[in-house]
Design a protein around this motif. Structure first.
Motif, mmCIF file in Angstrom:
data_model
loop_
_atom_site.group_PDB
_atom_site.id
_atom_site.type_symbol
_atom_site.label_atom_id
_atom_site.label_comp_id
_atom_site.label_asym_id
_atom_site.label_seq_id
_atom_site.Cartn_x
_atom_site.Cartn_y
_atom_site.Cartn_z
ATOM 1 N N ASP A 43 -61.304 64.643 -100.345
ATOM 2 C CA ASP A 43 -62.093 65.589 -99.568
ATOM 3 C C ASP A 43 -62.522 64.982 -98.237
ATOM 4 N N THR A 46 -65.563 61.698 -97.036
ATOM 5 C CA THR A 46 -65.740 60.732 -98.126
ATOM 6 C C THR A 46 -65.440 59.301 -97.667
ATOM 7 N N ASN A 150 -55.417 63.798 -96.012
ATOM 8 C CA ASN A 150 -56.274 64.918 -96.398
ATOM 9 C C ASN A 150 -55.457 65.952 -97.157
ATOM 10 N N ARG A 155 -59.814 70.778 -99.119
ATOM 11 C CA ARG A 155 -60.459 70.068 -100.222
ATOM 12 C C ARG A 155 -59.479 69.923 -101.371
ATOM 13 N N TYR A 156 -59.690 68.889 -102.185
ATOM 14 C CA TYR A 156 -58.784 68.611 -103.296
ATOM 15 C C TYR A 156 -58.990 69.637 -104.404
ATOM 16 N N ASP A 157 -57.903 70.271 -104.834
ATOM 17 C CA ASP A 157 -57.937 71.296 -105.872
ATOM 18 C C ASP A 157 -57.481 70.665 -107.181
ATOM 19 N N ARG A 183 -63.087 62.179 -104.268
ATOM 20 C CA ARG A 183 -63.666 63.521 -104.328
ATOM 21 C C ARG A 183 -65.153 63.474 -103.989
ATOM 22 N N ASP A 184 -65.609 64.520 -103.353
ATOM 23 C CA ASP A 184 -67.012 64.645 -102.952
ATOM 24 C C ASP A 184 -67.761 65.377 -104.055
#
Length: 405
Positions: A43, A46, A150, A155-157, A183-184
């Motif tokens: 994310d 971070t 990135n 955002r990471y799914d 991950r955030d």
């Protein structure tokens, strides 16, 4: 990142081959890299770029570049004509300049596919072949690569695999030894610590700081340093240089069957799981990481706990590359391989408490005396119990917060 900074041992495989025209034998060799490539993907916000910047200041020979401003020529090598002599000259790129060091690539996903393809040879064979303007040669690029990228959707799914979250091809992903998803996550305790750290940093960095407030902050930081001892950045830099120069751990009496079993299981699951494919490169990654962990402790030989650490890193990296539903199943299945040092400390603390209770019961029931508040447990008993749990060294446990408390 620490494992990548220390790195494993590069190896030369020598092989005697008979010549075609003469009866003599020629010595050919194949080089196996010892550097560890790491990809950070997660994310925004971070501190991925801050990790790279810290490595740039800590590593011995580092080159920092960004994917947006880097081309294939800038990473590998360029041929230019000398204006004074009119001759063609060769100029090395970032990977060549970082030879025997670390090359840091930020915004790795922003690179063009053609530019990214140009570093395939450098990431595995650690050389760059040039055939331009009548110049045919090969340049050394013996460096570790730490890259940050990135996700495609910002955002990471977790519902998607690692490969579906980032716009990178399978050949380039397979050349990274470790894949890290950053991950955030919402954590009130960590968020409070981070906010306090950021506020303190802004106060300390003010051009005209308040003396009383600075004294208060220095007292608080000194108190924290007494509780947890950390190496300074300059000391860490010297430590890494010393370890890489004087320490070359050997693979001696390692559990080959355990490594083969883990590799076989991961291969079987990767074929039907739809995540990151496992190959022989990842098997070599386990050995490289084990050597790096042994070098980090200045050991001459790779021990069982070094192999366990390497397996834990590779299995954890593989699980992170899966979907959330698949990752939960795999985390349960490979739970014995992904226990970290914190888990080992808590486990040893539980074992020590059990031994203390047994000693108190022994004093009360067998000897007929009242259980003392202070109970002595032989170190040999704790070591025996630790070996049953595949824990060799107790040094980290004795230095942990759990034991001191």
């Amino acid at each position: 990142i620490a494992l990548s900074l220390f790195g494993g041992n590069s190896k030369e495989l020598h092989q005697s081959t008979a010549g075609k025209r003469d009866s003599g034998k020629k010595q050919t060799h194949h080089r196996i890299r010892g550097d560890i490539n790491v990809l950070l993907m997660g994310d925004p916000g971070t501190a991925k770029s801050q990790f790279l910047k810290y490595v740039e200041k800590t590593g011995n020979r580092t080159v920092y570049t960004t994917g947006q401003g880097a081309s294939a020529v800038g990473l590998t090598a360029a041929v230019r004509k000398d204006p004074s002599t009119g001759e063609w000259t060769l100029e090395g790129g970032a990977l060549v300049l970082a030879d025997k060091g670390v090359c840091l690539i930020d915004e790795f996903d922003k690179m063009n596919d053609k530019d990214r393809t140009s570093i395939h040879e450098a990431m595995e064979q650690q050389s760059i072949s040039i055939s331009k303007a009548g110049i045919v040669t090969s340049l050394q690029a013996r460096c570790a690569i730490i890259a940050a990228a990135n996700p495609i959707r910002g955002r990471y799914d977790q519902a998607l695999t690692f490969a579906q979250n980032v716009d990178l091809t399978e050949p380039i992903l397979s050349r990274f030894d470790i894949l890290c998803t950053v991950r955030d996550l919402v954590d009130p305790v960590q968020d409070e610590q981070l906010a306090s750290f950021v506020v303190d940093s802004h106060i300390r960095s003010h051009p005209d700081p308040d003396d009383e407030l600075m004294d208060l902050l220095n007292a608080e930081s000194a108190k924290k340093k007494n509780q947890d001892e950390y190496l300074s950045q300059e000391t860490l830099r010297k430590y890494i240089i010393y370890a890489k120069k004087y320490c070359s751990p050997k693979l001696h009496n390692i559990d080959r069957d355990r490594i083969a079993k883990v590799y076989s299981e991961l291969r079987k699951i990767s074929r039907r799981g739809g995540g990151l494919p496992m190959g022989v490169r990842h098997l070599e990654s386990i050995l490289r990481i084990a050597e790096a962990n042994a070098r980090m402790h200045l050991r001459s030989y790779v021990r069982e706990d070094d192999v366990n650490r390497a397996i834990s890193v590779i299995v954890g990296s593989f699980i992170q590359a899966q979907k959330l539903s698949t990752a939960k199943i795999l985390r349960t299945r490979f739970s014995k391989f992904i226990t970290n040092a914190k888990d080992s400390d808590e486990l040893l603390l539980h074992v020590l408490q059990q031994l203390m209770k047994e000693e108190q019961s022994h004093q009360k029931d067998r000897l007929g005396v009242r259980a003392a508040d202070r109970v002595e447990v032989p170190l040999s008993q704790l070591e025996t119990k630790a070996r049953e749990l595949d824990i060799i060294s107790l040094h980290s446990f004795f230095e942990s917060k759990q034991f001191r408390a």
